[in-house]
Design a protein around this motif. Sequence first.
Motif, PDB file in Angstrom:
ATOM      1  N   PHE A  76      41.944 -13.873  49.511  1.00  0.00           N
ATOM      2  CA  PHE A  76      41.325 -12.781  50.260  1.00  0.00           C
ATOM      3  C   PHE A  76      40.781 -11.723  49.303  1.00  0.00           C
ATOM      4  N   ASP A  77      41.571 -11.382  48.288  1.00  0.00           N
ATOM      5  CA  ASP A  77      41.144 -10.381  47.306  1.00  0.00           C
ATOM      6  C   ASP A  77      39.885 -10.829  46.568  1.00  0.00           C
ATOM      7  N   ILE A  78      39.860 -12.097  46.144  1.00  0.00           N
ATOM      8  CA  ILE A  78      38.701 -12.628  45.432  1.00  0.00           C
ATOM      9  C   ILE A  78      37.476 -12.650  46.352  1.00  0.00           C
ATOM     10  N   ALA A  79      37.674 -13.059  47.611  1.00  0.00           N
ATOM     11  CA  ALA A  79      36.561 -13.093  48.562  1.00  0.00           C
ATOM     12  C   ALA A  79      36.007 -11.693  48.801  1.00  0.00           C
ATOM     13  N   ILE A  80      36.901 -10.733  48.989  1.00  0.00           N
ATOM     14  CA  ILE A  80      36.461  -9.348  49.217  1.00  0.00           C
ATOM     15  C   ILE A  80      35.676  -8.835  48.015  1.00  0.00           C
ATOM     16  N   SER A  81      36.158  -9.131  46.811  1.00  0.00           N
ATOM     17  CA  SER A  81      35.491  -8.620  45.603  1.00  0.00           C
ATOM     18  C   SER A  81      34.100  -9.224  45.413  1.00  0.00           C
ATOM     19  N   ARG A  82      33.831 -10.357  46.059  1.00  0.00           N
ATOM     20  CA  ARG A  82      32.502 -10.971  45.974  1.00  0.00           C
ATOM     21  C   ARG A  82      31.469 -10.217  46.819  1.00  0.00           C
ATOM     22  N   TRP A  83      31.928  -9.634  47.934  1.00  0.00           N
ATOM     23  CA  TRP A  83      30.994  -9.002  48.870  1.00  0.00           C
ATOM     24  C   TRP A  83      31.015  -7.480  48.856  1.00  0.00           C
ATOM     25  N   VAL A  84      32.064  -6.912  48.318  1.00  0.00           N
ATOM     26  CA  VAL A  84      32.204  -5.452  48.328  1.00  0.00           C
ATOM     27  C   VAL A  84      31.767  -4.896  46.983  1.00  0.00           C
ATOM     28  N   PRO A  85      30.991  -3.816  46.972  1.00  0.00           N
ATOM     29  CA  PRO A  85      30.581  -3.219  45.695  1.00  0.00           C
ATOM     30  C   PRO A  85      31.790  -2.815  44.854  1.00  0.00           C
ATOM     31  N   GLU A  86      31.641  -2.957  43.541  1.00  0.00           N
ATOM     32  CA  GLU A  86      32.749  -2.686  42.624  1.00  0.00           C
ATOM     33  C   GLU A  86      33.295  -1.266  42.767  1.00  0.00           C
ATOM     34  N   GLN A  87      32.406  -0.292  42.984  1.00  0.00           N
ATOM     35  CA  GLN A  87      32.863   1.096  43.091  1.00  0.00           C
ATOM     36  C   GLN A  87      33.730   1.324  44.335  1.00  0.00           C
ATOM     37  N   ALA A  88      33.568   0.491  45.370  1.00  0.00           N
ATOM     38  CA  ALA A  88      34.387   0.617  46.575  1.00  0.00           C
ATOM     39  C   ALA A  88      35.797   0.085  46.360  1.00  0.00           C
ATOM     40  N   MET A  89      36.003  -0.687  45.297  1.00  0.00           N
ATOM     41  CA  MET A  89      37.321  -1.247  44.996  1.00  0.00           C
ATOM     42  C   MET A  89      37.961  -0.565  43.785  1.00  0.00           C
ATOM     43  N   ASP A  90      37.353   0.511  43.319  1.00  0.00           N
ATOM     44  CA  ASP A  90      37.764   1.176  42.079  1.00  0.00           C
ATOM     45  C   ASP A  90      39.176   1.741  42.173  1.00  0.00           C
ATOM     46  N   ASP A  91      40.014   1.398  41.208  1.00  0.00           N
ATOM     47  CA  ASP A  91      41.370   1.948  41.133  1.00  0.00           C
ATOM     48  C   ASP A  91      41.499   2.940  39.982  1.00  0.00           C
ATOM     49  N   GLY A  92      40.359   3.373  39.455  1.00  0.00           N
ATOM     50  CA  GLY A  92      40.376   4.318  38.339  1.00  0.00           C
ATOM     51  C   GLY A  92      40.577   3.650  36.992  1.00  0.00           C
ATOM     52  N   GLY A  93      40.538   2.321  36.949  1.00  0.00           N
ATOM     53  CA  GLY A  93      40.689   1.609  35.689  1.00  0.00           C
ATOM     54  C   GLY A  93      42.119   1.325  35.288  1.00  0.00           C
ATOM     55  N   VAL A  94      43.077   1.608  36.180  1.00  0.00           N
ATOM     56  CA  VAL A  94      44.498   1.426  35.844  1.00  0.00           C
ATOM     57  C   VAL A  94      44.824  -0.045  35.586  1.00  0.00           C
ATOM     58  N   ASN A  95      44.432  -0.919  36.503  1.00  0.00           N
ATOM     59  CA  ASN A  95      44.763  -2.339  36.331  1.00  0.00           C
ATOM     60  C   ASN A  95      44.092  -2.926  35.089  1.00  0.00           C
ATOM     61  N   GLU A  96      42.852  -2.530  34.862  1.00  0.00           N
ATOM     62  CA  GLU A  96      42.124  -3.000  33.672  1.00  0.00           C
ATOM     63  C   GLU A  96      42.859  -2.581  32.400  1.00  0.00           C
ATOM     64  N   LYS A  97      43.253  -1.328  32.343  1.00  0.00           N
ATOM     65  CA  LYS A  97      43.943  -0.812  31.153  1.00  0.00           C
ATOM     66  C   LYS A  97      45.328  -1.456  31.007  1.00  0.00           C
ATOM     67  N   MET A  98      45.969  -1.727  32.149  1.00  0.00           N
ATOM     68  CA  MET A  98      47.322  -2.282  32.107  1.00  0.00           C
ATOM     69  C   MET A  98      47.330  -3.735  31.620  1.00  0.00           C
ATOM     70  N   PHE A  99      46.353  -4.536  32.028  1.00  0.00           N
ATOM     71  CA  PHE A  99      46.426  -5.975  31.777  1.00  0.00           C
ATOM     72  C   PHE A  99      45.422  -6.517  30.770  1.00  0.00           C
TER      73      PHE A  99
END
Length: 199
Positions: A76-99
């Motif tokens: 579901f997460d992968i499907a949503i990320s395909r259709w939803v603009p990246e800025q609408a899913m923005d977490d402030g870069g926390v997950n990117e920085k963490m992993f």
Amino acid sequence: MKKFDIRNIKVRKVDIGQLDDRLLLINLYLTQLITFIIGFLWVILQGRNVINLFRLPETPEFLYWGAALAAIIVLFDIAISRWVPEQAMDDGGVNEKMFRKRPLWHIVLICLVVSVCEELLFRGAIQHAIGAYWTSILFAAIHVRYLKHWIPTGMVFGISYSLGWVQDHTGTIWAPIAAHFVFDLIMGLIIRFRKETDR
């Protein structure tokens, strides 16, 4: 000796880019420790036994439920990320920085710690007191980095509610722990091994 005054403590918003890796990890592990302690004490104050709460079921059925739920959430997460603009899913870069640059063993450790600590508090203690629906509202609210965008906030609520449902269905906290761990691990690995050009 200067007297300590709690009113002198200043809290300010910090951008994720201002946190170095060490401070990010300290913040992560400290908040998870606090989460675990609150959950542990809350279960005890409810007159329940924490050891019994974490007793492993006799059959591995809870693992199947946890893995199936995690797979549904990931898809579901992968499907949503395909259709939803990246800025609408923005977490402030926390997950990117963490992993993004984390060694594999440390990603596994982070996912394990987070899944056990958060599920103890939310599914083990809070859900027992107020039910899956209100627990999920609270769970979504504490994920403040998502609150600016309704899609990730709704997803966090839905994930939390499904974790609560799978615990009620299986009768063990290990099912939501397994689902939470697998979901976080897969998403962490996707971030970690995603090609630089995909960023």
